[in-house]
Design an enzyme around this catalytic site. Structure first.
Site, PDB file in Angstrom:
ATOM      1  N   PHE A  45       0.809  -1.229   0.000  1.00  0.00           N
ATOM      2  CA  PHE A  45       0.000   0.000   0.000  1.00  0.00           C
ATOM      3  C   PHE A  45       0.841   1.279   0.000  1.00  0.00           C
ATOM      4  O   PHE A  45       0.372   2.329  -0.429  1.00  0.00           O
ATOM      5  CB  PHE A  45      -0.991   0.014   1.178  1.00  0.00           C
ATOM      6  CG  PHE A  45      -0.372  -0.173   2.539  1.00  0.00           C
ATOM      7  CD1 PHE A  45      -0.440  -1.401   3.183  1.00  0.00           C
ATOM      8  CD2 PHE A  45       0.271   0.873   3.172  1.00  0.00           C
ATOM      9  CE1 PHE A  45       0.110  -1.578   4.449  1.00  0.00           C
ATOM     10  CE2 PHE A  45       0.834   0.707   4.436  1.00  0.00           C
ATOM     11  CZ  PHE A  45       0.759  -0.530   5.078  1.00  0.00           C
ATOM     12  N   GLY A  48       1.272   3.399  -3.257  1.00  0.00           N
ATOM     13  CA  GLY A  48       0.290   4.376  -3.713  1.00  0.00           C
ATOM     14  C   GLY A  48      -0.137   5.370  -2.646  1.00  0.00           C
ATOM     15  O   GLY A  48      -0.782   6.372  -2.941  1.00  0.00           O
ATOM     16  N   HIS A  49       0.188   5.093  -1.380  1.00  0.00           N
ATOM     17  CA  HIS A  49      -0.285   5.935  -0.275  1.00  0.00           C
ATOM     18  C   HIS A  49       0.900   6.393   0.540  1.00  0.00           C
ATOM     19  O   HIS A  49       1.149   5.855   1.611  1.00  0.00           O
ATOM     20  CB  HIS A  49      -1.283   5.151   0.585  1.00  0.00           C
ATOM     21  CG  HIS A  49      -2.098   5.982   1.519  1.00  0.00           C
ATOM     22  ND1 HIS A  49      -1.628   6.460   2.715  1.00  0.00           N
ATOM     23  CD2 HIS A  49      -3.363   6.442   1.429  1.00  0.00           C
ATOM     24  CE1 HIS A  49      -2.573   7.153   3.340  1.00  0.00           C
ATOM     25  NE2 HIS A  49      -3.632   7.165   2.573  1.00  0.00           N
ATOM     26  N   PHE A  50       1.714   7.358   0.145  1.00  0.00           N
ATOM     27  CA  PHE A  50       1.606   8.055  -1.134  1.00  0.00           C
ATOM     28  C   PHE A  50       2.957   7.942  -1.831  1.00  0.00           C
ATOM     29  O   PHE A  50       3.964   7.828  -1.125  1.00  0.00           O
ATOM     30  CB  PHE A  50       1.260   9.535  -0.904  1.00  0.00           C
ATOM     31  CG  PHE A  50      -0.062   9.747  -0.216  1.00  0.00           C
ATOM     32  CD1 PHE A  50      -1.254   9.762  -0.950  1.00  0.00           C
ATOM     33  CD2 PHE A  50      -0.130   9.892   1.154  1.00  0.00           C
ATOM     34  CE1 PHE A  50      -2.469   9.965  -0.314  1.00  0.00           C
ATOM     35  CE2 PHE A  50      -1.360  10.070   1.786  1.00  0.00           C
ATOM     36  CZ  PHE A  50      -2.525  10.101   1.048  1.00  0.00           C
ATOM     37  N   VAL A  55       2.683   6.856   4.058  1.00  0.00           N
ATOM     38  CA  VAL A  55       1.948   6.974   5.325  1.00  0.00           C
ATOM     39  C   VAL A  55       0.984   5.794   5.374  1.00  0.00           C
ATOM     40  O   VAL A  55       0.300   5.509   4.385  1.00  0.00           O
ATOM     41  CB  VAL A  55       1.116   8.283   5.374  1.00  0.00           C
ATOM     42  CG1 VAL A  55       0.339   8.370   6.685  1.00  0.00           C
ATOM     43  CG2 VAL A  55       1.995   9.503   5.212  1.00  0.00           C
TER      44      VAL A  55
END
Lengths: 147, 80
Positions: A45, A48-50, A55
């Site tokens: 994750f 893409g985050h971020f 985070v």
């Protein structure tokens, strides 16, 4: 160490990349457990985050707390948990107080409020280095799997 | 226990089950009339336990299926 990864996998239906508990470090009867997730930074994750600014999403902190809650449920209701029921999240009240970043050791304390055969309410606290990063009350349901 | 207690309990439960106070009758059955599911039921039990500092054991939960029965349960538990 009270529970290692293999014992955790015997309780939780979730698997990588959606398993958010590495170990359980404290078990106080059927009332309280403390679980740990080491946030390595290689989790999918973070891509893409971020991009450029990783985070941990708050919803995934809630997911980690929910998984830890299933482990607590399994200590309250071992006969039901042994039959691998379906666990579903019903209601969440959460506050996010500080970001969780790669390298953090996320400590999750789950305290029983009320647990029955069919449902549970727990108060959960997530900390990193003793700093509270999230607080939540989770209400979840348990349905026996179809035989 | 007085009228304030009755009103307070009614507000507590109507908030949880999201039913207007005026539609929550003393004898309304939580499950049959008000469509309370197991998650809402445990919320009611936990909220009542917390507010009135009593414990409702799991085997007693099926007995408290209306405002009236839960009211009487609290009154009895407080007597002991």
């Amino acid at each position: 160490m009270p529970l290692g990864i293999e014992q955790i996998k015997a309780i939780l239906p979730q698997r990588e990349p959606f398993l958010f508990i590495d170990e359980v470090i404290e078990i106080e009867g059927a009332n309280r457990i403390v679980a740990v997730k080491n946030i390595s930074g290689t989790e999918e994750f973070f891509k893409g985050h971020f991009p450029e600014k990783p985070v941990m999403p708050g919803v995934l902190i809630v997911e980690a707390l929910a998984q830890a809650s299933i482990i607590l449920y399994s200590f309250c209701k071992p006969e039901i948990a042994r039959k691998k029921p379906d666990y579903y999240l019903g209601k969440v009240k959460a506050e996010f107080l500080s970001p969780v970043l790669p390298g953090d050791k996320l400590i999750m304390e789950i305290n029983k409020v009320k647990i029955t055969d069919e449902a549970g309410i727990v108060d959960a606290l997530a900390t990193v280095d003793t700093k509270i990063v999230a607080k939540a009350t989770l209400i979840f349901g348990i349905k026996k799997s179809e035989e | 226990m007085n009228a304030d207690f009755d009103e307070e309990l009614k507000v507590l439960i109507s908030d949880i089950i999201e039913v207007p106070v005026e539609e929550l009758l003393l004898e309304s059955d939580f499950i049959d009339d008000l469509k309370v599911d197991s998650l809402k039921a445990i919320e009611i039990v936990a909220a009542v336990e917390r507010k009135y500092r009593i414990v409702i054991p799991e085997e007693d939960i099926p007995k408290v299926r209306s405002l009236e029965t839960i009211r009487n349960y609290i009154v009895n538990a407080k007597k002991d």
